[in-house]
Design an enzyme around this catalytic site. Structure first.
Site, short mmCIF file in Angstrom:
data_model
loop_
_atom_site.label_atom_id
_atom_site.label_comp_id
_atom_site.label_asym_id
_atom_site.label_seq_id
_atom_site.Cartn_x
_atom_site.Cartn_y
_atom_site.Cartn_z
N ASN A 37 0.84 -1.20 0.00
CA ASN A 37 0.00 0.00 0.00
C ASN A 37 0.88 1.26 0.00
OD1 ASN A 37 -1.88 2.02 0.51
ND2 ASN A 37 -3.12 0.77 1.85
N ASP A 38 1.50 1.57 1.14
CA ASP A 38 2.29 2.81 1.24
C ASP A 38 3.40 2.89 0.19
OD1 ASP A 38 0.77 3.33 3.45
OD2 ASP A 38 2.31 2.70 4.89
N VAL A 39 4.02 1.73 -0.11
CA VAL A 39 5.20 1.78 -0.99
C VAL A 39 4.84 2.04 -2.45
CG1 VAL A 39 6.58 0.29 0.53
CG2 VAL A 39 5.29 -0.73 -1.35
N VAL A 40 3.51 2.10 -2.75
CA VAL A 40 3.09 2.43 -4.12
C VAL A 40 2.18 3.66 -4.11
CG1 VAL A 40 3.28 0.11 -5.11
CG2 VAL A 40 1.18 0.77 -3.93
N ALA A 63 1.15 3.58 7.30
CA ALA A 63 1.07 5.03 7.54
C ALA A 63 -0.35 5.48 7.86
CB ALA A 63 1.59 5.79 6.31
#
Ligand code: NAP
Length: 476
Positions: free
Chosen positions: A402-405, A443
């Protein structure tokens, strides 16, 4: 001559530690690096056995057996997902070692200074200078010991993973730190008086153990990998200063290597998460911006896709990029993703994996997970290597990430993750996201990529969704 042999053993051991560390930096050479460092540790141990004045061999061997047997069994049986707490537990043991060695050396020194062991005449200034590394070893070792145990408890679910907060938390911590400084100074200043000095050292030890607990309890479970890395560097520094106190070259070098590696890893993780170290240690993630982002996204719609349609999209693609994330690890779907990769490659599809440095919950989490499933290393590409390739990808499939994209890291200066380097999945021609529902990532913020017109959501547990996908691709 015999005193030269331990020195030579320490020198070779130190070289092996450095070679081992260097080789640990790539998955290809990590295994041999680990073996080199282990041989180095064996040599350092053997060298210590033949130091002049060594005795009590039976007790030492017994202690080695008591430490080795459970350590060996735990390391053999630990699950890959339980690795962070294992590292934390072992790190805590390192901290305890540094604490007890420094404590022992300091007490021996005090006894010598006060005539108990055939004392000698040192000025107060010299006594202060001599005590300093041992006192530092007690403090750093104590913090590392209890801090790591609390981190272990949080990751193992024995202590609440949530950040624990209580009234006057920060003032109390400041008072304890001031207490540590005052007791360290008092014990050194009173070094010529055995009993008062001993009392202050005991108080100092207790305060160091207490601050380790107080400092780690308020940190959230998901921040634990950074905290473990900080504690790791603390243990290394404790071992290095203890080495100074004992004038043991091998301990100084090994401790410095661990301390420096831990500090660098901490900085790299903070940079990859776009978080300052102070925020990790003194604050929790997210805050006000989370609500706004989620509220803004609530009126947009996500477009779903079913497994058969998704299989067709991938089965007839030329290039597919797989983006694994924390959800893949939770679902233990690493073997299924490898199976899907092989099925696609059999059909002539080019498949690559995009690895973000902080995907998952510990450094190298995705590399370890995919290596466990025998995915060949050359297929795992780092962010800088894979990002230029997304534009040519027919499909980017995001599995439990999720956060890393999240493109907000590039485009929204108000986002808590603004500035964090991310994988450019949004540049692919089609995007498929496998996740269970509308849950946010670490996050706690909404991800606009999931509302992108090019994106299709395949809702479900990663392992189950991949099983369905594999079955469908087989039937194409
Ligand atoms: P992430 O942002 O935490 O997102 C994981 C996603 O996986 C969630 O949105 C969740 O959505 C989904 N998920 C959970 N269980 C699943 C399951 N069984 N099947 C399918 N999906 C599942 O993960 P990430 O993209 O890997 O990013 C890692 C985050 O952790 C970053 O913010 C990073 O800064 C942080 N972090 C990393 C490290 C490290 O060293 N790697 C250390 C500390 C912090 P649903 O609930 O809707 O399924």
């Amino acid at each position: 001559m015999t005193s030269k042999i331990p020195e030579a053993a320490y020198l070779i051991a130190s070289l092996l530690f450095i070679i081992g560390l260097k080789r640990l930096s790539s998955p290809r050479t990590a295994r041999s690096g680990n073996i080199a460092a282990a041989i180095g540790m064996g040599l350092a141990l053997a060298g210590t056995f033949i130091l002049p004045g060594m005795g009590n061999f039976v007790w030492i061997l017994l202690a080695i057996v008591i430490g080795t047997v459970p350590g060996w069994l735990l390391a053999k049986r630990v699950k890959m997902t339980a690795m962070p707490q294992m590292v934390s537990l072992f790190n805590g043991m390192g901290g305890a070692c540094a604490l007890f060695i420094s404590l022992g050396e300091e007490l021996k020194w005090l006894q010598q200074l006060n005539g108990g062991l055939g004392g000698f005449g040192f000025s107060r200034r010299e006594a202060l200078a001599h005590s300093f590394p041992m006192l530092l070893g007690i403090v750093l070792g104590g913090i590392s010991f209890t801090g790591s145990l609390v981190a272990f408890g949080k990751l193992q679910g024995l202590v609440s993973e949530k950040p624990l907060r209580w009234p006057l938390q920060k003032p109390v911590n400041v008072l304890v730190v001031l207490g540590i400084l005052a007791t360290a100074a008092s014990s050194a200043a009173l070094a010529n008086h055995y009993e008062p000095a001993l009392t202050w050292i005991i108080v100092l030890t207790v305060l160091a153990l207490v601050i380790g607990v107080l400092q780690v309890l308020p940190i959230g479970g998901a921040d634990m990998p950074v905290v473990i890395s900080v504690l790791n560097s603390c243990t290394g520094s404790a071992a290095a200063v203890t080495g100074f106190a004992m004038q043991n070259m091998s301990m100084i070098i090994a401790g410095t290597l661990v301390g420096a590696a831990g500090s660098l890893l901490t900085l790299l993780m903070c940079k990859a998460m776009n978080r300052s170290l102070l925020k990790v240690i003194f604050g929790s993630f997210g805050g006000g911006a989370q609500g706004q982002a989620a509220a803004g996204a609530s009126d947009k719609t996500q477009r779903e896709i079913a497994a058969p349609e998704c299989a067709v999209m991938m089965g007839y693609a030329r290039k597919v990029i797989i983006i694994p994330g924390y959800g893949l690890a939770v679902a233990q779907a690493q073997h299924m993703v490898h199976e899907l990769d092989e099925l696609l490659e059999k059909r002539g599809v080019e498949v690559k994996y995009a690895i973000h440095p902080v995907a998952g919950r510990m450094p190298g989490h995705m590399n370890v997970l995919l290596a466990e499933a025998d995915v060949p290393y050359p297929k795992l590409l780092d962010m800088d290597e894979i990002n230029p390739e997304f534009e040519q990808a027919d499909v980017a499939i995001i599995i439990g990430a999720n956060d890393v994209v999240n493109p907000a890291a590039r485009t929204d200066p108000g986002s808590p993750i603004y500035g964090m380097p991310v994988l450019n999945a949004d540049k692919a021609k089609n995007i498929i996201v496998i996740k269970r529902g509308r849950g946010t990532g670490f996050a706690g913020i909404e991800n606009d990529l999931f509302f992108n017109p090019k994106t299709r959501m395949l809702f479900g547990d990663a392992k189950k969704a991949l099983q369905e996908l594999c079955a469908e691709v087989k039937g194409l």
